[in-house]
Scaffold this motif. Sequence first.
Motif, PDB file in Angstrom:
ATOM      1  N   GLY A  60       0.644  -0.880  -0.018  1.00  0.00           N
ATOM      2  CA  GLY A  60       0.340   0.097   0.075  1.00  0.00           C
ATOM      3  C   GLY A  60       0.898   1.466  -0.010  1.00  0.00           C
ATOM      4  O   GLY A  60       1.820   1.303  -0.486  1.00  0.00           O
ATOM      5  N   PRO A  61       0.453   2.508   0.046  1.00  0.00           N
ATOM      6  CA  PRO A  61       0.970   3.329   0.530  1.00  0.00           C
ATOM      7  C   PRO A  61       2.208   3.757   1.057  1.00  0.00           C
ATOM      8  O   PRO A  61       3.866   3.957   0.635  1.00  0.00           O
ATOM      9  CB  PRO A  61      -0.245   4.851   0.563  1.00  0.00           C
ATOM     10  CG  PRO A  61      -1.087   3.758   0.163  1.00  0.00           C
ATOM     11  CD  PRO A  61      -1.351   2.565   0.476  1.00  0.00           C
ATOM     12  N   PRO A  62       2.433   2.853   2.452  1.00  0.00           N
ATOM     13  CA  PRO A  62       3.470   3.091   3.745  1.00  0.00           C
ATOM     14  C   PRO A  62       4.504   2.404   2.254  1.00  0.00           C
ATOM     15  O   PRO A  62       5.851   2.790   3.003  1.00  0.00           O
ATOM     16  CB  PRO A  62       2.566   2.556   4.302  1.00  0.00           C
ATOM     17  CG  PRO A  62       1.517   2.555   4.693  1.00  0.00           C
ATOM     18  CD  PRO A  62       0.549   2.760   3.269  1.00  0.00           C
ATOM     19  N   GLU A  63       4.274   1.047   2.292  1.00  0.00           N
ATOM     20  CA  GLU A  63       5.032   0.279   1.009  1.00  0.00           C
ATOM     21  C   GLU A  63       6.153   1.147   0.122  1.00  0.00           C
ATOM     22  O   GLU A  63       7.263   0.669   0.330  1.00  0.00           O
ATOM     23  CB  GLU A  63       4.757  -1.148   1.325  1.00  0.00           C
ATOM     24  CG  GLU A  63       4.354  -2.177   1.976  1.00  0.00           C
ATOM     25  CD  GLU A  63       3.240  -1.117   3.149  1.00  0.00           C
ATOM     26  OE1 GLU A  63       2.969  -1.598   4.187  1.00  0.00           O
ATOM     27  OE2 GLU A  63       2.197  -0.960   2.456  1.00  0.00           O
ATOM     28  N   PHE A  64       5.059   1.320  -0.390  1.00  0.00           N
ATOM     29  CA  PHE A  64       5.297   2.605  -1.996  1.00  0.00           C
ATOM     30  C   PHE A  64       6.152   3.367  -1.331  1.00  0.00           C
ATOM     31  O   PHE A  64       7.453   3.488  -2.193  1.00  0.00           O
ATOM     32  CB  PHE A  64       4.378   2.092  -2.855  1.00  0.00           C
ATOM     33  CG  PHE A  64       3.391   1.410  -2.858  1.00  0.00           C
ATOM     34  CD1 PHE A  64       4.190   0.295  -4.132  1.00  0.00           C
ATOM     35  CD2 PHE A  64       2.500   1.873  -2.901  1.00  0.00           C
ATOM     36  CE1 PHE A  64       3.127  -0.233  -3.811  1.00  0.00           C
ATOM     37  CE2 PHE A  64       1.125   0.944  -4.072  1.00  0.00           C
ATOM     38  CZ  PHE A  64       1.822  -0.519  -4.245  1.00  0.00           C
ATOM     39  N   ALA A  65       5.922   4.328  -0.117  1.00  0.00           N
ATOM     40  CA  ALA A  65       6.806   5.174   0.087  1.00  0.00           C
ATOM     41  C   ALA A  65       7.977   4.698   0.981  1.00  0.00           C
ATOM     42  O   ALA A  65       9.569   5.621   0.545  1.00  0.00           O
ATOM     43  CB  ALA A  65       6.066   6.457   1.042  1.00  0.00           C
ATOM     44  N   ASP A  66       8.443   3.892   1.315  1.00  0.00           N
ATOM     45  CA  ASP A  66       9.166   3.457   1.669  1.00  0.00           C
ATOM     46  C   ASP A  66      10.363   2.416   0.594  1.00  0.00           C
ATOM     47  O   ASP A  66      11.656   2.440   0.432  1.00  0.00           O
ATOM     48  CB  ASP A  66       9.554   2.266   2.888  1.00  0.00           C
ATOM     49  CG  ASP A  66       8.610   2.794   4.015  1.00  0.00           C
ATOM     50  OD1 ASP A  66       8.162   3.418   4.505  1.00  0.00           O
ATOM     51  OD2 ASP A  66       7.803   1.546   5.134  1.00  0.00           O
ATOM     52  N   LEU A  67       9.752   2.167  -0.462  1.00  0.00           N
ATOM     53  CA  LEU A  67      10.537   2.101  -1.250  1.00  0.00           C
ATOM     54  C   LEU A  67      11.260   2.862  -1.967  1.00  0.00           C
ATOM     55  O   LEU A  67      12.007   2.207  -2.951  1.00  0.00           O
ATOM     56  CB  LEU A  67       9.963   0.669  -2.398  1.00  0.00           C
ATOM     57  CG  LEU A  67       9.007  -0.605  -1.359  1.00  0.00           C
ATOM     58  CD1 LEU A  67       8.475  -1.196  -2.135  1.00  0.00           C
ATOM     59  CD2 LEU A  67      10.370  -1.977  -1.282  1.00  0.00           C
ATOM     60  N   ARG A  68      10.298   3.583  -2.447  1.00  0.00           N
ATOM     61  CA  ARG A  68      10.955   4.674  -3.157  1.00  0.00           C
ATOM     62  C   ARG A  68      12.107   5.599  -1.839  1.00  0.00           C
ATOM     63  O   ARG A  68      13.192   5.623  -2.897  1.00  0.00           O
ATOM     64  CB  ARG A  68       9.695   6.155  -3.353  1.00  0.00           C
ATOM     65  CG  ARG A  68       8.667   6.269  -4.421  1.00  0.00           C
ATOM     66  CD  ARG A  68       7.841   7.213  -4.822  1.00  0.00           C
ATOM     67  NE  ARG A  68       7.484   7.572  -3.688  1.00  0.00           N
ATOM     68  CZ  ARG A  68       6.118   7.063  -2.961  1.00  0.00           C
ATOM     69  NH1 ARG A  68       5.707   6.416  -4.679  1.00  0.00           N
ATOM     70  NH2 ARG A  68       5.117   7.422  -2.516  1.00  0.00           N
ATOM     71  N   ASP A  69      12.273   4.978  -1.002  1.00  0.00           N
ATOM     72  CA  ASP A  69      13.240   5.790  -0.474  1.00  0.00           C
ATOM     73  C   ASP A  69      14.513   5.210  -0.425  1.00  0.00           C
ATOM     74  O   ASP A  69      15.380   5.702  -0.399  1.00  0.00           O
ATOM     75  CB  ASP A  69      12.689   6.335   1.063  1.00  0.00           C
ATOM     76  CG  ASP A  69      11.906   7.002   1.189  1.00  0.00           C
ATOM     77  OD1 ASP A  69      11.830   8.110   0.691  1.00  0.00           O
ATOM     78  OD2 ASP A  69      11.279   7.034   2.928  1.00  0.00           O
ATOM     79  N   MET A  70      13.798   3.053  -0.082  1.00  0.00           N
ATOM     80  CA  MET A  70      14.840   2.562  -0.243  1.00  0.00           C
ATOM     81  C   MET A  70      15.933   2.507  -2.416  1.00  0.00           C
ATOM     82  O   MET A  70      17.058   2.576  -2.403  1.00  0.00           O
ATOM     83  CB  MET A  70      14.697   1.123  -0.018  1.00  0.00           C
ATOM     84  CG  MET A  70      16.391   0.290  -0.429  1.00  0.00           C
ATOM     85  SD  MET A  70      15.017  -1.201   0.154  1.00  0.00           S
ATOM     86  CE  MET A  70      14.226  -2.732  -1.556  1.00  0.00           C
ATOM     87  N   MET A  71      15.323   3.259  -3.183  1.00  0.00           N
ATOM     88  CA  MET A  71      15.524   2.831  -4.586  1.00  0.00           C
ATOM     89  C   MET A  71      16.368   4.508  -4.098  1.00  0.00           C
ATOM     90  O   MET A  71      17.304   4.328  -5.216  1.00  0.00           O
ATOM     91  CB  MET A  71      14.528   3.640  -4.965  1.00  0.00           C
ATOM     92  CG  MET A  71      13.942   2.224  -5.947  1.00  0.00           C
ATOM     93  SD  MET A  71      14.783   0.966  -6.495  1.00  0.00           S
ATOM     94  CE  MET A  71      15.898   2.125  -7.817  1.00  0.00           C
TER      95      MET A  71
END
Length: 292
Positions: free
Chosen positions: A158-169
Amino acid sequence: MQQQATAVTLAVLVLAYTRPAVLRATVDMFAGSGATFFVHVDAKAELSAFAALQGRPDVVFIEDRQTVFWGGFNMVLAEIALIRHALRHAAFDRLVLISDDTVPIKAIGKLTEALAAPTLWIVQNSLPEFRWRYDAFCYFDSLATSPRHVHPRERLFGPPEFADLRDMMKLHQAGKQPLDRLVHGPQWWCLSGEVAAAVLALHDADSHRRESFRFSAIPDESYIHTLVAQCAGHWPKRGSPVFTDFDRDPKPYVFHNIDELAAAFASPRPFARKIAEDATLLAAIAARVAQG
């Protein structure tokens, strides 16, 4: 039996989840010692389960609650929140980190005396085979990405996971912070107030290092350990203050009767963890601790 107040001011930092009865027994064993308990209850757990401890003057429940997953950085953020709250509360001589299934296994006076010695209770190994945990890009802070068993229906993004993955990228593109020395060891430690404040300052000052550990594997066994190595190299070190039995299956072993704790009582460690919520066992441990 109430303990006599000690000249050493002790903050007990607790990562709590599902063992309120064990935590209550531990708090009761410290009653009258002057110790203050700071408790972080996992956001996945019900705070109401710990109602019996709320309102006690020696117990502080912190409001900054993380959703903790095994091997994820939220565990570290919970520890940092505990350190920050304790240091704002008072100038403690020692801060010791335990879980809510942990009990003292030494008389409280002897325990505080051991923690007050001019040494830090923390393990600082530096084994090359563990370096991958930092160098790799890992994200364990969600049901969708947890390495533990999770039902497929719960592995949803969901949105929290997508935001975290953007940070990891973003971190992947920038690269992780080079580290001259990475150390690791069991999660549980006891630090002086001075060293805890230095660890907090290092944490707050370096966002690149924070992000590098945020997307690593099992940072609760390396992040604070590495910061301590940087700011407290002159301090002598002892092992972890908490006894955990990895010699019996299932690992780590959960203790159900006091006879199983013989090796723990014989060890120099002042605490033992993985204690079952059994009233008879908790009463037996309390009686032994009271007897010294």
